[in-house]
Motif scaffolding. Structure first.
Motif, PDB file in Angstrom:
ATOM      1  N   LEU A  34       0.842  -1.198   0.000  1.00 35.91           N
ATOM      2  CA  LEU A  34       0.000   0.000   0.000  1.00 35.91           C
ATOM      3  C   LEU A  34       0.882   1.256   0.000  1.00 35.91           C
ATOM      4  CD1 LEU A  34      -2.491  -1.151   2.791  1.00 35.91           C
ATOM      5  CD2 LEU A  34      -2.719  -1.466   0.310  1.00 35.91           C
ATOM      6  N   HIS A  35       0.682   2.127  -0.972  1.00 34.21           N
ATOM      7  CA  HIS A  35       1.494   3.340  -1.130  1.00 34.21           C
ATOM      8  C   HIS A  35       0.963   4.481  -0.264  1.00 34.21           C
ATOM      9  CE1 HIS A  35      -1.653   5.331  -3.468  1.00 34.21           C
ATOM     10  NE2 HIS A  35      -1.815   4.184  -4.125  1.00 34.21           N
ATOM     11  N   GLY A  36       1.644   5.604  -0.322  1.00 35.22           N
ATOM     12  CA  GLY A  36       1.259   6.790   0.437  1.00 35.22           C
ATOM     13  C   GLY A  36       0.373   7.736  -0.348  1.00 35.22           C
ATOM     14  N   ILE A  37      -0.057   8.808   0.302  1.00 39.27           N
ATOM     15  CA  ILE A  37      -0.951   9.783  -0.316  1.00 39.27           C
ATOM     16  C   ILE A  37      -0.274  10.440  -1.518  1.00 39.27           C
ATOM     17  CG2 ILE A  37      -0.218  11.656   1.238  1.00 39.27           C
ATOM     18  CD1 ILE A  37      -3.122  12.687   1.116  1.00 39.27           C
ATOM     19  N   GLY A  38      -1.016  10.551  -2.609  1.00 32.36           N
ATOM     20  CA  GLY A  38      -0.498  11.191  -3.808  1.00 32.36           C
ATOM     21  C   GLY A  38       0.444  10.334  -4.622  1.00 32.36           C
ATOM     22  N   VAL A 100       0.938  -7.568   4.964  1.00 31.30           N
ATOM     23  CA  VAL A 100       0.765  -6.244   4.374  1.00 31.30           C
ATOM     24  C   VAL A 100       1.953  -5.365   4.738  1.00 31.30           C
ATOM     25  CG1 VAL A 100      -0.613  -5.345   6.322  1.00 31.30           C
ATOM     26  CG2 VAL A 100      -0.814  -4.281   4.066  1.00 31.30           C
ATOM     27  N   ALA A 101       2.393  -4.592   3.753  1.00 30.11           N
ATOM     28  CA  ALA A 101       3.404  -3.558   3.983  1.00 30.11           C
ATOM     29  C   ALA A 101       2.863  -2.267   3.395  1.00 30.11           C
ATOM     30  CB  ALA A 101       4.735  -3.927   3.322  1.00 30.11           C
ATOM     31  N   GLY A 102       2.984  -1.192   4.167  1.00 27.94           N
ATOM     32  CA  GLY A 102       2.472   0.094   3.707  1.00 27.94           C
ATOM     33  C   GLY A 102       3.427   1.212   4.054  1.00 27.94           C
ATOM     34  N   ASN A 103       3.375   2.262   3.252  1.00 24.29           N
ATOM     35  CA  ASN A 103       4.229   3.435   3.440  1.00 24.29           C
ATOM     36  C   ASN A 103       3.354   4.661   3.660  1.00 24.29           C
ATOM     37  OD1 ASN A 103       6.043   5.566   1.204  1.00 24.29           O
ATOM     38  ND2 ASN A 103       6.545   5.232   3.340  1.00 24.29           N
ATOM     39  N   SER A 104       3.642   5.411   4.730  1.00 26.06           N
ATOM     40  CA  SER A 104       2.962   6.669   5.019  1.00 26.06           C
ATOM     41  C   SER A 104       1.468   6.417   5.243  1.00 26.06           C
ATOM     42  CB  SER A 104       3.222   7.666   3.887  1.00 26.06           C
ATOM     43  OG  SER A 104       2.865   8.973   4.260  1.00 26.06           O
ATOM     44  N   LEU A 105       0.590   6.962   4.405  1.00 25.47           N
ATOM     45  CA  LEU A 105      -0.835   6.634   4.492  1.00 25.47           C
ATOM     46  C   LEU A 105      -1.036   5.126   4.419  1.00 25.47           C
ATOM     47  CD1 LEU A 105      -3.933   7.177   4.293  1.00 25.47           C
ATOM     48  CD2 LEU A 105      -3.581   7.478   1.818  1.00 25.47           C
ATOM     49  N   GLY A 106      -0.297   4.465   3.529  1.00 26.62           N
ATOM     50  CA  GLY A 106      -0.398   3.014   3.411  1.00 26.62           C
ATOM     51  C   GLY A 106       0.032   2.306   4.680  1.00 26.62           C
ATOM     52  N   GLY A 107       1.007   2.865   5.397  1.00 25.72           N
ATOM     53  CA  GLY A 107       1.424   2.286   6.664  1.00 25.72           C
ATOM     54  C   GLY A 107       0.344   2.390   7.721  1.00 25.72           C
ATOM     55  N   LEU A 108      -0.326   3.538   7.759  1.00 27.15           N
ATOM     56  CA  LEU A 108      -1.454   3.724   8.672  1.00 27.15           C
ATOM     57  C   LEU A 108      -2.567   2.725   8.349  1.00 27.15           C
ATOM     58  CD1 LEU A 108      -3.069   5.374  10.813  1.00 27.15           C
ATOM     59  CD2 LEU A 108      -3.683   6.940   8.958  1.00 27.15           C
ATOM     60  N   LEU A 109      -2.887   2.573   7.066  1.00 26.35           N
ATOM     61  CA  LEU A 109      -3.916   1.615   6.663  1.00 26.35           C
ATOM     62  C   LEU A 109      -3.498   0.181   7.010  1.00 26.35           C
ATOM     63  CD1 LEU A 109      -4.815   3.184   3.210  1.00 26.35           C
ATOM     64  CD2 LEU A 109      -6.393   2.938   5.140  1.00 26.35           C
ATOM     65  N   ALA A 110      -2.212  -0.118   6.849  1.00 24.98           N
ATOM     66  CA  ALA A 110      -1.725  -1.459   7.187  1.00 24.98           C
ATOM     67  C   ALA A 110      -1.911  -1.743   8.672  1.00 24.98           C
ATOM     68  CB  ALA A 110      -0.251  -1.585   6.794  1.00 24.98           C
ATOM     69  N   LEU A 111      -1.600  -0.774   9.514  1.00 25.33           N
ATOM     70  CA  LEU A 111      -1.793  -0.954  10.957  1.00 25.33           C
ATOM     71  C   LEU A 111      -3.268  -1.130  11.305  1.00 25.33           C
ATOM     72  CD1 LEU A 111       0.781   1.686  12.194  1.00 25.33           C
ATOM     73  CD2 LEU A 111       0.897  -0.767  12.660  1.00 25.33           C
ATOM     74  N   GLU A 112      -4.141  -0.367  10.651  1.00 29.17           N
ATOM     75  CA  GLU A 112      -5.578  -0.506  10.903  1.00 29.17           C
ATOM     76  C   GLU A 112      -6.078  -1.878  10.445  1.00 29.17           C
ATOM     77  OE1 GLU A 112      -9.513   0.843  12.053  1.00 29.17           O
ATOM     78  OE2 GLU A 112      -7.445   1.294  12.645  1.00 29.17           O
ATOM     79  N   MET A 113      -5.568  -2.361   9.310  1.00 27.10           N
ATOM     80  CA  MET A 113      -5.935  -3.705   8.871  1.00 27.10           C
ATOM     81  C   MET A 113      -5.450  -4.748   9.875  1.00 27.10           C
ATOM     82  SD  MET A 113      -5.291  -3.565   4.742  1.00 27.10           S
ATOM     83  CE  MET A 113      -6.176  -5.108   4.386  1.00 27.10           C
ATOM     84  N   GLY A 114      -4.259  -4.530  10.432  1.00 26.98           N
ATOM     85  CA  GLY A 114      -3.755  -5.439  11.463  1.00 26.98           C
ATOM     86  C   GLY A 114      -4.611  -5.408  12.710  1.00 26.98           C
ATOM     87  N   ARG A 115      -5.020  -4.216  13.113  1.00 31.28           N
ATOM     88  CA  ARG A 115      -5.859  -4.074  14.314  1.00 31.28           C
ATOM     89  C   ARG A 115      -7.177  -4.811  14.140  1.00 31.28           C
ATOM     90  NH1 ARG A 115      -9.602  -0.954  16.641  1.00 31.28           N
ATOM     91  NH2 ARG A 115     -10.049   0.228  14.746  1.00 31.28           N
ATOM     92  N   ASN A 116      -7.672  -4.854  12.895  1.00 34.31           N
ATOM     93  CA  ASN A 116      -8.939  -5.516  12.609  1.00 34.31           C
ATOM     94  C   ASN A 116      -8.768  -6.971  12.183  1.00 34.31           C
ATOM     95  OD1 ASN A 116     -10.797  -3.349  13.115  1.00 34.31           O
ATOM     96  ND2 ASN A 116     -10.025  -2.357  11.281  1.00 34.31           N
ATOM     97  N   LYS A 117      -7.523  -7.489  12.341  1.00 30.64           N
ATOM     98  CA  LYS A 117      -7.233  -8.905  12.059  1.00 30.64           C
ATOM     99  C   LYS A 117      -7.527  -9.291  10.609  1.00 30.64           C
ATOM    100  CE  LYS A 117      -5.924  -9.878  16.284  1.00 30.64           C
ATOM    101  NZ  LYS A 117      -5.839  -8.502  16.801  1.00 30.64           N
ATOM    102  N   LEU A 118      -7.315  -8.343   9.700  1.00 28.92           N
ATOM    103  CA  LEU A 118      -7.517  -8.611   8.279  1.00 28.92           C
ATOM    104  C   LEU A 118      -6.248  -9.142   7.619  1.00 28.92           C
ATOM    105  CD1 LEU A 118      -9.532  -5.385   7.352  1.00 28.92           C
ATOM    106  CD2 LEU A 118     -10.444  -7.706   7.625  1.00 28.92           C
ATOM    107  N   VAL A 119      -5.113  -9.090   8.340  1.00 33.46           N
ATOM    108  CA  VAL A 119      -3.820  -9.488   7.777  1.00 33.46           C
ATOM    109  C   VAL A 119      -3.070 -10.348   8.785  1.00 33.46           C
ATOM    110  CG1 VAL A 119      -3.650  -7.460   6.290  1.00 33.46           C
ATOM    111  CG2 VAL A 119      -2.749  -7.349   8.619  1.00 33.46           C
ATOM    112  N   ARG A 120      -1.991 -10.999   8.339  1.00 31.03           N
ATOM    113  CA  ARG A 120      -1.241 -11.892   9.238  1.00 31.03           C
ATOM    114  C   ARG A 120       0.068 -11.275   9.734  1.00 31.03           C
ATOM    115  NH1 ARG A 120      -0.520 -16.897   5.172  1.00 31.03           N
ATOM    116  NH2 ARG A 120      -2.496 -16.064   4.422  1.00 31.03           N
ATOM    117  N   SER A 121       0.541 -10.199   9.095  1.00 30.23           N
ATOM    118  CA  SER A 121       1.675  -9.437   9.614  1.00 30.23           C
ATOM    119  C   SER A 121       1.613  -8.038   9.022  1.00 30.23           C
ATOM    120  CB  SER A 121       3.016 -10.101   9.282  1.00 30.23           C
ATOM    121  OG  SER A 121       3.370  -9.905   7.930  1.00 30.23           O
TER     122      SER A 121
END
Length: 283
Positions: A34-38, A100-121
């Motif tokens: 997941l990439h960042g904003i813009g 999942v790996a995300g950068n910037s906005l994508g990093g925030l989304l990755a953490l939220e997906m982790g919090r919701n147990k949608l991903v395995r790391s």
């Protein structure tokens, strides 16, 4: 090769349909990028071949960015909407709980997906959401200036600037520590992606009140920060570690805000190590 997929997701307005562009390569356990904003999915190109040696890599243009369509009218670009939509995207692609790996906005989304147990790391590279109000204002001002510059420059000027190291630094020095390493073609493409991002303003507006304040228990989490990040200052990584105490906090020496291009080997190793930790947990 970029493809598109349409899928239904739950929004505050009820079920809606989104159409997202993605690229898929490699084999193994799935890994969502997941990439960042813009930005756009091509931000990951320096590392995708390395990652694809061990994983099925799925790089995504977030809704309203790159070649993806904007969210349906009236649907907010909030964390609570976009993260579950990405979960629905994974289901549409036949992928269950990817890494999942995300950068910037994508990093925030990755953490939220982790919090919701949608991903395995989760690997979050300079994730948004750990700023003070002053740091957020600074980052948003820098992003708006980059967006204004991308909109103001005619395409021939962007192409001319991208041909030399100084011009590439002028266009992308805010996000890269080593902008001269970026190819002219990539700089032109990402400048146009920033200029044309239909979801930019709404995403930035939604981000004004975002703070990531909850833990992400039960799965491996790595938070990595470039030592030369000029957009989200690296002290935010310490706050992230306090918020997610079991996370591994990693320094990326010599890397800027978008580290994949600054040190592809190091960034790939951090992502792969995080995914391997998840495999050890489930073994």
């Amino acid at each position: 090769m970029t493809a598109t997929v349409s899928f239904t997701f739950d929004s505050p307005l009820g079920p809606r349909t989104a159409t997202v562009a993605y690229e898929r390569k490699g084999s193994g356990e799935p890994l969502l990028l997941l990439h960042g904003i813009g930005h756009h999915l091509q931000a990951w190109q320096p590392v995708t071949d390395i990652l694809a040696a061990e994983h099925e890599v799925i790089a995504v243009d977030l809704p309203g960015f790159g070649a993806s369509e904007p969210l349906p009218q009236g649907v907010p670009y909030t964390l609570g909407t976009v993260a579950p939509a990405l979960g629905a995207l994974c289901a549409a692609l036949g992928v269950e709980r990817p890494h999942v790996a995300g950068n910037s906005l994508g990093g925030l989304l990755a953490l939220e997906m982790g919090r919701n147990k949608l991903v395995r790391s989760v690997t979050a590279l300079s994730p948004a959401g750990f700023w003070t109000e002053g740091e957020r204002r600074y980052a948003f001002a820098a992003l708006l200036a980059m967006r204004a510059g991308a909109k103001a420059l005619p395409l021939p000027a962007v192409r001319r600037l991208s041909r030399n190291a100084a011009g590439r630094a002028a266009l992308t020095g805010t996000i890269y520590a080593r902008p001269a390493r970026r190819s002219p073609e990539a700089v032109v493409a990402e400048t146009l992606a920033l200029r044309d991002a239909t979801g930019f303003e709404e995403t930035l507006a939604a981000g004004g009140s975002v703070r990531f304040t909850e833990d992400v228990p039960g799965l491996p989490v790595t938070i990595a920060w470039g030592t030369r990040d000029r957009l989200l200052l690296r002290r935010q990584g310490v706050r992230a570690k306090h918020t997610v105490p079991d996370a591994r906090l990693v320094r990326l020496p010599g890397c800027g805000h978008v580290p994949m291009n600054d040190d592809p080997a190091l960034v790939s190793r951090v992502i792969l190590d995080t995914a391997r930790r998840a495999s050890l947990v489930t073994a």
